[in-house]
Write a protein that holds these residues in place. Structure first.
Motif, mmCIF file in Angstrom:
data_model
loop_
_atom_site.group_PDB
_atom_site.id
_atom_site.type_symbol
_atom_site.label_atom_id
_atom_site.label_comp_id
_atom_site.label_asym_id
_atom_site.label_seq_id
_atom_site.Cartn_x
_atom_site.Cartn_y
_atom_site.Cartn_z
ATOM 1 N N ASP A 232 -1.677 -8.519 -7.908
ATOM 2 C CA ASP A 232 -1.545 -7.198 -8.521
ATOM 3 C C ASP A 232 -0.261 -6.990 -9.309
ATOM 4 N N ASP B 264 -0.550 8.157 -11.057
ATOM 5 C CA ASP B 264 -0.633 8.400 -9.617
ATOM 6 C C ASP B 264 -0.035 7.252 -8.805
ATOM 7 N N LEU B 265 0.221 6.111 -9.484
ATOM 8 C CA LEU B 265 0.793 4.952 -8.789
ATOM 9 C C LEU B 265 2.283 4.781 -9.072
ATOM 10 N N LYS C 58 0.835 -1.203 0.000
ATOM 11 C CA LYS C 58 0.000 0.000 0.000
ATOM 12 C C LYS C 58 0.866 1.248 0.000
ATOM 13 N N LYS D 144 -1.202 6.767 1.183
ATOM 14 C CA LYS D 144 -2.621 7.076 1.385
ATOM 15 C C LYS D 144 -3.497 5.827 1.301
ATOM 16 N N LEU E 285 4.216 4.099 -5.968
ATOM 17 C CA LEU E 285 3.957 2.773 -5.422
ATOM 18 C C LEU E 285 4.711 1.703 -6.205
ATOM 19 N N THR F 163 -1.975 4.980 -15.082
ATOM 20 C CA THR F 163 -2.056 5.197 -13.626
ATOM 21 C C THR F 163 -0.822 5.927 -13.118
ATOM 22 N N GLU G 222 -3.364 3.559 -1.058
ATOM 23 C CA GLU G 222 -3.616 3.122 -2.430
ATOM 24 C C GLU G 222 -2.909 1.796 -2.711
#
Length: 382
Positions: A287, A319-320, A250, A253, A323, A317, A255
């Motif tokens: 994932d 925004d990832l 994760k 936040k 991550l 994506t 995600e």
């Protein structure tokens, strides 16, 4: 079975077997024999599909000395050829890049299309004569190497004698059928290499088993304990380990990465990590997946080529991105923790009185499975 055969004790049940003899890790002559009987005779990993993303992209590979060329043709198909001109044996492509016209030999300028067809032979019949009756251009295309792409890896059967990939690996293809869907490299951060001073087989052996987790991977073991793992053993095919407590990474936040679609419930908290013989290490989770292609560069040197893949393209994506970078850093840390182990075992194989070692009948089944397979391949190749 000849009881004096040094491989005889390897091909006995795990509770009484010895491991492969020292020579299989430190003797150049045995390394050369393994090259032909094990690596060239089976479906070995030689690279990644990601390395040739667009038509015309070419990736030269020297796989245990064999010059190969991974090439995406104009129709988008990826093929593998021997990277050798049919005229005088010159290497055709010496660095990755895009072929914008034809593949041109830098020696005498013989040219090949992206499908391997010989297209031109300048002055072959004398100055200004580009054809000769004794040069059959249709028979002098680049030599194709049988290849297959699965889980982002380009596999090649160099000597051409293995069963079709779908036949040879039908069991694992079926086991992981749910992951037979588009994979997307997680950007540049998701591919890296590790140079390891060890024989390639020790990297396979270490990856196969979970026995070492408490001592070598204390961080991983803090939530994925030894008792949460199970052995995966398919004699003659593949081996590895699985976990029942895969914990999805994760972000700050909360995600998470998007899951692969249509997975069954077993993957909600499960992951599997398998060595597909001879030299590819694969991992699947809900994932993301990863692949490690082991490049043997000698008895005591291996380059690990690692790529991490996701269910959706990074461009969709952004925004990832952080991550994905965090995930790559975490996996790199795990893989680097193994380096001292495989290098230490390599040094240990120089102990004159080491007899190949013994196996835990409970914990070392996957490793014994691999040793048995290597020994059987070498025996068949004599």
């Amino acid at each position: 079975m000849n009881k004096h055969d040094p491989l005889a004790s390897v091909m006995t049940p795990v509770n009484v077997a010895n491991g492969l003899p020292n020579a299989h890790y430190i003797d150049p002559d045995v390394f050369e024999a393994e090259k032909h009987a094990v690596l060239f005779r089976n479906w070995a990993g030689i690279g990644f599909e990601k390395d040739v993303p667009e038509p015309g992209d070419a990736m030269p590979v020297s796989f245990v000395g064999m010059p190969l060329l991974i090439l995406r043709d104009r129709s988008g198909e990826v093929g593998v050829f021997q990277n050798t001109c049919r005229h005088r044996g010159m290497i055709l492509v010496d660095k990755p890049g895009k072929i914008r016209g034809a593949i041109r030999c830098p020696y005498h300028s013989w040219c090949y299309d992206l499908d391997g067809t010989l297209k031109s032979t300048p002055h072959v019949g004398g100055p200004g004569q580009n054809r000769h009756d004794d040069i059959d251009m249709a028979a002098l295309g680049l030599i194709p190497i049988r290849s297959y792409i699965w889980q982002g890896v380009v596999f090649a059967n160099i000597d051409g004698t293995a069963p079709d990939f779908e036949v040879a690996h039908a069991h694992l293809l079926d086991r992981w059928r749910e992951f037979d869907q588009p994979l997307h490299l997680g950007g540049d951060v998701s591919c890296f290499t590790l140079d390891v001073q060890t024989n390639w087989k020790l990297a396979v052996e270490n990856y196969c088993e979970s026995y070492h987790l408490p001592w070598v991977h204390p961080g991983l073991n803090s939530y994925s304990r030894l008792e949460d793992h199970y052995n995966i053993e398919e004699p003659g095919l593949y081996s590895g380990q699985g976990t029942l407590v895969y914990r999805q990474l994760k972000g700050d936040k909360g995600e998470v990465m998007p899951d692969f679609p249509d997975l069954s419930e077993k993957w909600n908290e499960g992951g599997e990590y398998v060595a597909i013989y001879p030299n590819v290490l694969l991992g699947v989770q809900r994932d993301h997946t990863f692949a490690i292609v082991l490049e043997p560069q000698g008895c005591e040197k291996t380059v690990e080529h690692i790529a991490i893949f996701y269910a959706v393209p990074p461009a969709d994506t952004p925004d990832l991105d952080a991550l994905r970078a965090k995930n790559a850093t975490q996996w790199r840390g795990v893989f680097e923790e193994d380096v001292f182990v495989v290098e230490g075992m390599q040094k240990g194989r120089h102990g004159l009185h080491f007899d190949g070692g013994r196996f835990s009948p409970v914990m070392d089944g996957p490793t014994h499975n691999f040793h048995h397979w290597v020994a059987s391949q070498m025996t068949a190749g004599r």
